[in-house]
Enzyme design. Sequence first.
Site, PDB file in Angstrom:
ATOM      1  N   ASP A 191      48.603  37.188  43.672  1.00 58.67           N
ATOM      2  CA  ASP A 191      47.898  35.983  43.236  1.00 58.67           C
ATOM      3  C   ASP A 191      48.469  35.608  41.867  1.00 58.67           C
ATOM      4  O   ASP A 191      48.073  36.187  40.851  1.00 58.67           O
ATOM      5  CB  ASP A 191      46.389  36.240  43.175  1.00 58.67           C
ATOM      6  CG  ASP A 191      45.642  35.007  42.680  1.00 58.67           C
ATOM      7  OD1 ASP A 191      44.403  35.013  42.699  1.00 58.67           O
ATOM      8  OD2 ASP A 191      46.309  34.034  42.262  1.00 58.67           O
ATOM      9  N   TYR A 207      39.936  38.313  39.913  1.00 62.66           N
ATOM     10  CA  TYR A 207      39.319  37.082  40.393  1.00 62.66           C
ATOM     11  C   TYR A 207      40.365  36.284  41.134  1.00 62.66           C
ATOM     12  O   TYR A 207      41.485  36.119  40.655  1.00 62.66           O
ATOM     13  CB  TYR A 207      38.775  36.265  39.217  1.00 62.66           C
ATOM     14  CG  TYR A 207      38.112  34.963  39.607  1.00 62.66           C
ATOM     15  CD1 TYR A 207      38.744  33.740  39.355  1.00 62.66           C
ATOM     16  CD2 TYR A 207      36.873  34.938  40.224  1.00 62.66           C
ATOM     17  CE1 TYR A 207      38.136  32.537  39.706  1.00 62.66           C
ATOM     18  CE2 TYR A 207      36.259  33.733  40.582  1.00 62.66           C
ATOM     19  CZ  TYR A 207      36.899  32.540  40.318  1.00 62.66           C
ATOM     20  OH  TYR A 207      36.313  31.351  40.670  1.00 62.66           O
ATOM     21  N   LYS A 237      47.239  25.975  38.645  1.00 62.74           N
ATOM     22  CA  LYS A 237      47.422  25.780  37.203  1.00 62.74           C
ATOM     23  C   LYS A 237      48.763  25.138  36.835  1.00 62.74           C
ATOM     24  O   LYS A 237      48.940  23.930  36.997  1.00 62.74           O
ATOM     25  CB  LYS A 237      47.203  27.126  36.490  1.00 62.74           C
ATOM     26  CG  LYS A 237      45.770  27.675  36.697  1.00 62.74           C
ATOM     27  CD  LYS A 237      45.522  28.940  35.940  1.00 62.74           C
ATOM     28  CE  LYS A 237      44.250  29.630  36.389  1.00 62.74           C
ATOM     29  NZ  LYS A 237      43.025  29.077  35.802  1.00 62.74           N
TER      30      LYS A 237
HETATM   31  P1  KE4 Z   1      41.003  27.591  40.864  1.00 61.78           P
HETATM   32  O1  KE4 Z   1      40.312  27.433  42.190  1.00 61.78           O
HETATM   33  O2  KE4 Z   1      40.004  27.691  39.716  1.00 61.78           O
HETATM   34  O3  KE4 Z   1      42.093  26.532  40.629  1.00 61.78           O
HETATM   35  O4  KE4 Z   1      41.806  28.975  40.881  1.00 61.78           O
HETATM   36  C1  KE4 Z   1      41.115  30.159  41.179  1.00 61.78           C
HETATM   37  C2  KE4 Z   1      41.876  31.351  40.626  1.00 61.78           C
HETATM   38  C3  KE4 Z   1      42.619  32.124  41.490  1.00 61.78           C
HETATM   39  N1  KE4 Z   1      43.326  33.189  41.049  1.00 61.78           N
HETATM   40  C4  KE4 Z   1      43.340  33.521  39.733  1.00 61.78           C
HETATM   41  C5  KE4 Z   1      44.134  34.709  39.283  1.00 61.78           C
HETATM   42  C6  KE4 Z   1      42.598  32.748  38.800  1.00 61.78           C
HETATM   43  O5  KE4 Z   1      42.602  33.102  37.485  1.00 61.78           O
HETATM   44  C7  KE4 Z   1      41.858  31.646  39.246  1.00 61.78           C
HETATM   45  C8  KE4 Z   1      41.019  30.780  38.312  1.00 61.78           C
HETATM   46  N2  KE4 Z   1      41.070  31.134  36.937  1.00 61.78           N
HETATM   47  C9  KE4 Z   1      39.856  30.846  36.181  1.00 61.78           C
HETATM   48  C10 KE4 Z   1      40.076  31.353  34.758  1.00 61.78           C
HETATM   49  N3  KE4 Z   1      40.225  32.754  34.712  1.00 61.78           N
HETATM   50  C11 KE4 Z   1      39.488  29.419  36.225  1.00 61.78           C
HETATM   51  C12 KE4 Z   1      38.484  28.979  35.177  1.00 61.78           C
HETATM   52  C13 KE4 Z   1      37.160  28.613  35.810  1.00 61.78           C
HETATM   53  O6  KE4 Z   1      36.738  29.267  36.787  1.00 61.78           O
HETATM   54  O7  KE4 Z   1      36.541  27.654  35.292  1.00 61.78           O
END
Ligand code: KE4
Length: 431
Positions: free
Chosen positions: A238, A143, A266
Amino acid sequence: MMTRSEQLFDRARNVMPGGVNSPVRACRAVGTYPRFLQKGRGGRVFDADGQEYVDLVCSWGPLILGHCRREVLEAVGEAMADGLSFGAPTAAEVEMAELICRMVPGMEMVRMVNSGTEAVMSALRLARGATGRNKIIKFEGCYHGHSDSMLVKAGSGALTGGTPDSKGVPPEMAADTLTARYNDLESVESLLRANSGQVAAVIVEPVAANMGVVLPKPEFLPGLRALCDRYGALLIFDEVITGFRLAAGGAQEYFGVRADLVTYGKIIGGGMPVGAYGGRRALMELVAPSGPVYQAGTLSGNPVAMAAGLAQLRILEKNPQIYTRLAEMGGELAKRLRERAQRAGVPVQVNQIGSLLSVFFTEAPVGSFAAAKRSDLDRFARYYRAMLSRGVYAAPSQFEAMFLCTEHTREDLERVLQGAECAMAQIAQEA
Ligand code: KE4
């Protein structure tokens, strides 16, 4: 009598899709309603009904130093007193960029954005602009945020909700996203060969944490580096999850493999909305206004968010022993979770690296997305509910990670183990 969380959830569903601002929080995969949280302290959170939990989500990774870390709150308070936002350069942004370049091997230039999604979206555009190529290779079950071209066989909440390919993504957009299998270099090379001269980048989570935690085989990341060099594609790590979590220099330092571009989120925000992407100067100088790849943001480098992120990163830079301690904590917790499951006669796999871990309910080792999908999701849901009822707040999906922080105490981990022991006993009885 409805709990306060249930009342809030009822109201939320009237005015917010699914009652949440991010799908996985709705707890649909684990058969309960979401606990509305009200307060965090250290490694614990408190919900709207005053229930206390050991927090194994830590806001999905940002809070590596725990909730309400004094230095972070003080830095935010000081920054706020001078203003919330200017839309103009500030010294804090320069300090943040210099700090990231100091902590991360090979990082020469970095651009701040407001989320991990934005960081990935921008890095992909830069890779396409730099190579003049359009196709991107990603991995099934990984993801990378919710930008259109990444919602193809995506993990995390997309997978949890059973919609790895979202509606609303134009087919022609998805057509430029090729998917390979994590830990399978042959699947990558066959795509690179079949699309020779067309692949701008391979993007990978150096440790997959959105199919549950799946570790890279020793040859996987070096193999991706070699394949990208051979076929003229850029390698994008990533590191939204692994960045500043596996080591001060993230996965590049931990595994000794250099990516061309790296994305962050994060931890660099310390709990505030921050993302970033960066790499070597020759690439990053292609980004506007110094180059032809456009990317912008009203609140990018916001001074209050920079203050929070700087305070957290400075502590990590000055205290590298934090990573050793987190890895020891993670290793001990994984070992004792395996022991509890074995004693209960419940087959589980516990995948762990540093302060990241996942419990899969399956006999076979989980080294791929296919193996992760074969785990027993119903048992995971029962495990989740049993842990929650015993004061442990874990991620409400098999396809997420558990995150440890420096403030988790021995008592916290004992509560997690007791919760797991009860959960396993319950599962064994219901088998
Ligand atoms: P954000 O746009 O949510 O800040 O980041 C996206 C993203 C990008 N790359 C990786 C490897 C990520 O894990 C994420 C977002 N992580 C999820 C939890 N696995 C966010 C939680 C959610 O979607 O509410």
